[in-house]
Design a protein around this motif. Structure first.
Motif, mmCIF file in Angstrom:
data_model
loop_
_atom_site.group_PDB
_atom_site.id
_atom_site.type_symbol
_atom_site.label_atom_id
_atom_site.label_comp_id
_atom_site.label_asym_id
_atom_site.label_seq_id
_atom_site.Cartn_x
_atom_site.Cartn_y
_atom_site.Cartn_z
ATOM 1 N N ILE A 47 -4.022 -8.964 8.108
ATOM 2 C CA ILE A 47 -2.823 -9.051 9.003
ATOM 3 C C ILE A 47 -2.338 -7.810 9.452
ATOM 4 N N VAL A 48 -2.677 -6.677 8.931
ATOM 5 C CA VAL A 48 -2.105 -5.300 9.208
ATOM 6 C C VAL A 48 -1.984 -5.028 10.614
ATOM 7 N N CYS A 59 0.953 -1.177 -0.034
ATOM 8 C CA CYS A 59 -0.007 0.014 0.042
ATOM 9 C C CYS A 59 0.796 1.423 0.044
ATOM 10 N N VAL A 65 -0.090 -8.511 3.000
ATOM 11 C CA VAL A 65 -1.656 -8.661 3.192
ATOM 12 C C VAL A 65 -2.318 -9.888 2.261
ATOM 13 N N THR A 83 8.487 -4.848 1.969
ATOM 14 C CA THR A 83 7.642 -6.103 1.525
ATOM 15 C C THR A 83 6.337 -5.681 2.132
ATOM 16 N N CYS A 84 5.115 -6.459 1.596
ATOM 17 C CA CYS A 84 3.786 -6.447 2.034
ATOM 18 C C CYS A 84 3.423 -7.722 2.434
ATOM 19 N N GLN A 123 -4.554 3.615 7.921
ATOM 20 C CA GLN A 123 -5.398 2.565 7.575
ATOM 21 C C GLN A 123 -6.927 3.002 7.951
ATOM 22 N N VAL A 134 1.191 -6.753 11.925
ATOM 23 C CA VAL A 134 2.104 -6.228 11.385
ATOM 24 C C VAL A 134 2.561 -4.952 11.439
ATOM 25 N N ARG A 135 1.573 -4.035 11.863
ATOM 26 C CA ARG A 135 1.831 -2.636 11.932
ATOM 27 C C ARG A 135 1.673 -2.083 13.566
#
Ligand code: SAM
Ligand code: SF4
Ligand code: F3S
Length: 455
Positions: free
Chosen positions: A182-183, A29, A67, A64-65, A218, A186-187
């Motif tokens: 998952i955000v 994103c 999602v 990396t992502c 987000q 991981v964030r």
């Protein structure tokens, strides 16, 4: 605050007079792309130049992502292919940053199975990059920093990808825990930046010529809830709108559960705020929405849309949709088709559900086959294509203010840009217009763009 100046000097000394070049590639994103710009800013302070070709690089960073599984597979594929590169040029440093690294099983997998990788860097640990790089250059073996410094003010100025469009994160993390996503893992939790920092960054960007400011988070409309001297998102928008200059403000993403009438009124009342709202619905079925933990029903969502259309029946809306959430029935899927027909989005971003380990949905039984999911996805895309083809016709004859941003890849001699409504506009013109606002009269429409002529 972690002062990197000493380490940065050490790195400069290690490279000495040799030019050193970095390849930084961001996935996912716009928040991640914005982090990639900060990584570049930090590398630039260490004397790095940049290349688009990983074969020329002394340092490779993949930001990396996580999602969807496909995003992770893509990165693993690229990292795998870098084994040869490292064999041929052992001095090249390879680092993995971004959301994938924040999952311990992925960080472990990288350490175990990809010896070509020198270090991993967590999403909140960008300031730890100089120390990791120095240690790798000194041959200290695999390094990992996934700490949460949470201090973005310590990062040096970004190297922005564009000279006229700028992303400005206003908050980090997410508190919503949608069951598929998952955000939040991981964030981390929501952290809002101070309004005065955001406003001064926007002011500086505008005074140095930026024409489009994209506010990122987000869930931007829960901005400020964690601040001591709280400021709501609509208030922040009004403050930004009051900044002098010729620019447009966009923002992404808005969670429907927090999309208040005040937010919508603000969009209509502020001349610099784009006349478009990205309002991810995810599904048209209230039952699926409940199981997704979205905290609104299809009816709640439609009541926001009705409020918007009561102010402007042609207002531009876009959305995100997930097809094939665990045990999504045919009836649930029909409800999704119904909602896109009822709302008439200009564009949808649709994804087949991807199981993310550690999320609640990953534990839910799922009897729907991949074949059914793919068929539903095709039907969704076909339905939206018909809606866009019809709906874009409403722009014909209208005048649009467009920020020209690229040469058209489809038609020679043409430029493309985005209107306030977030519609791609294609018109005849030359490259000198790129980065400027242009008034265009719309003369035709397709299902992905409108065409027009400069007036
Ligand atoms: N915070 C934003 C929101 O709530 O609208 C979304 C951010 S997420 C990075 C972008 C989109 O990815 C989501 O809106 C959702 O449609 C999609 N997405 C997230 N997790 C997914 C998953 N496990 N499988 C498929 N799509 C997913
Ligand atoms: Fe993911 Fe939901 Fe947060 Fe968006 S609001 S980032 S979909 S958990
Ligand atoms: Fe991907 Fe992380 Fe963004 S998981 S979508 S890069 S917040």
């Amino acid at each position: 605050m972690n002062d990197n100046s000493v380490i940065i000097n050490e790195i400069r000394e290690i490279y000495g007079n040799r030019p050193h070049i970095a390849y930084v590639r961001s996935f996912g994103c716009q928040l991640n792309v914005s982090d990639g710009e900060k990584i570049k800013g930090l590398l630039s302070s260490m004397g790095f130049g940049f290349t688009d070709n990983e074969n020329d690089a002394d340092l490779i960073i993949l930001n990396t992502c996580a999602v969807r599984e496909s995003a992770e597979d893509r990165v693993f594929g690229i990292v795998g292919s870098m084994k040869k590169l490292k064999e041929n040029k052992p001095s090249v440093m390879i680092g993995i940053a971004g959301c994938m690294t924040a999952q311990s099983h992925i960080a472990e997998k990288i350490k175990k199975s990809y010896p070509q990788v020198d270090f991993v860097l967590g999403t909140s640990a960008i300031n730890g990059l100089p120390a990791l790089l120095r240690d790798s250059l000194r041959g200290r073996g695999f390094g990992a920093d996934i700490a949460e410094y949470d201090d973005f003010s310590a990062v040096v100025p970004q190297i922005r990808d564009s000279s006229f469009k700028a992303s400005v994160p206003i908050m980090f993390g997410c508190n919503n825990f949608c069951t598929y996503c998952i955000v939040p893992y991981v964030r981390g939790r929501e952290r809002s930046r101070k309004p005065e920092d955001i406003i001064s960054e926007v002011r500086e960007l505008v005074s140095s010529g930026y024409k489009e400011i994209m506010l990122l988070g987000q869930n931007v409309n829960s901005y400020g809830k964690d601040l001591e001297n709280t400021m709501s998102f609509p208030q922040l928008l009004r403050e930004i709108n009051a900044i002098e200059g010729d620019f447009i403000v966009r923002f992404m993403s808005s969670h429907p559960k927090d999309a208040s009438k005040e937010l919508i009124d603000t969009i209509f009342e502020c001349d610099k705020i784009a006349k478009h709202l990205h309002l991810p619905v995810q599904s048209g079925s209230s039952d699926v929405l409940r199981r997704m933990n979205r905290r609104y029903s299809a009816e709640d969502y439609l009541s926001i849309v009705d409020y918007i259309y009561s102010k402007d029946p042609d207002f531009s809306l876009t959305t995100d949709l997930i097809v094939g959430f665990p045990d999504e029935t045919d009836e649930d899927f029909r409800a999704t088709l119904d909602i896109i027909k009822r709302v008439r989005y200009d564009n949808i971003y649709s994804f087949i559900y991807s199981k993310r380990s550690g999320t609640k949905a990953a534990e839910m039984p799922d009897a729907v086959s991949d074949e059914v999911k793919s068929r539903r996805m095709r039907e969704l895309l076909e339905t939206q294509r018909e809606i866009s083809t019809e709906h874009y016709k409403r722009f014909i004859g209208r005048r649009m203010r467009v920020l020209a941003d690229d040469v058209s890849k489809k038609k020679k001699g043409c430029i493309t840009g985005k209107s306030s409504e977030f519609i791609i506009v294609e018109f005849e013109g030359d490259e000198s217009l790129i980065g400027q606002f242009v008034d265009v009269e719309v003369t035709g429409s397709m299902n992905w763009a409108v065409t027009g002529r400069i007036v």
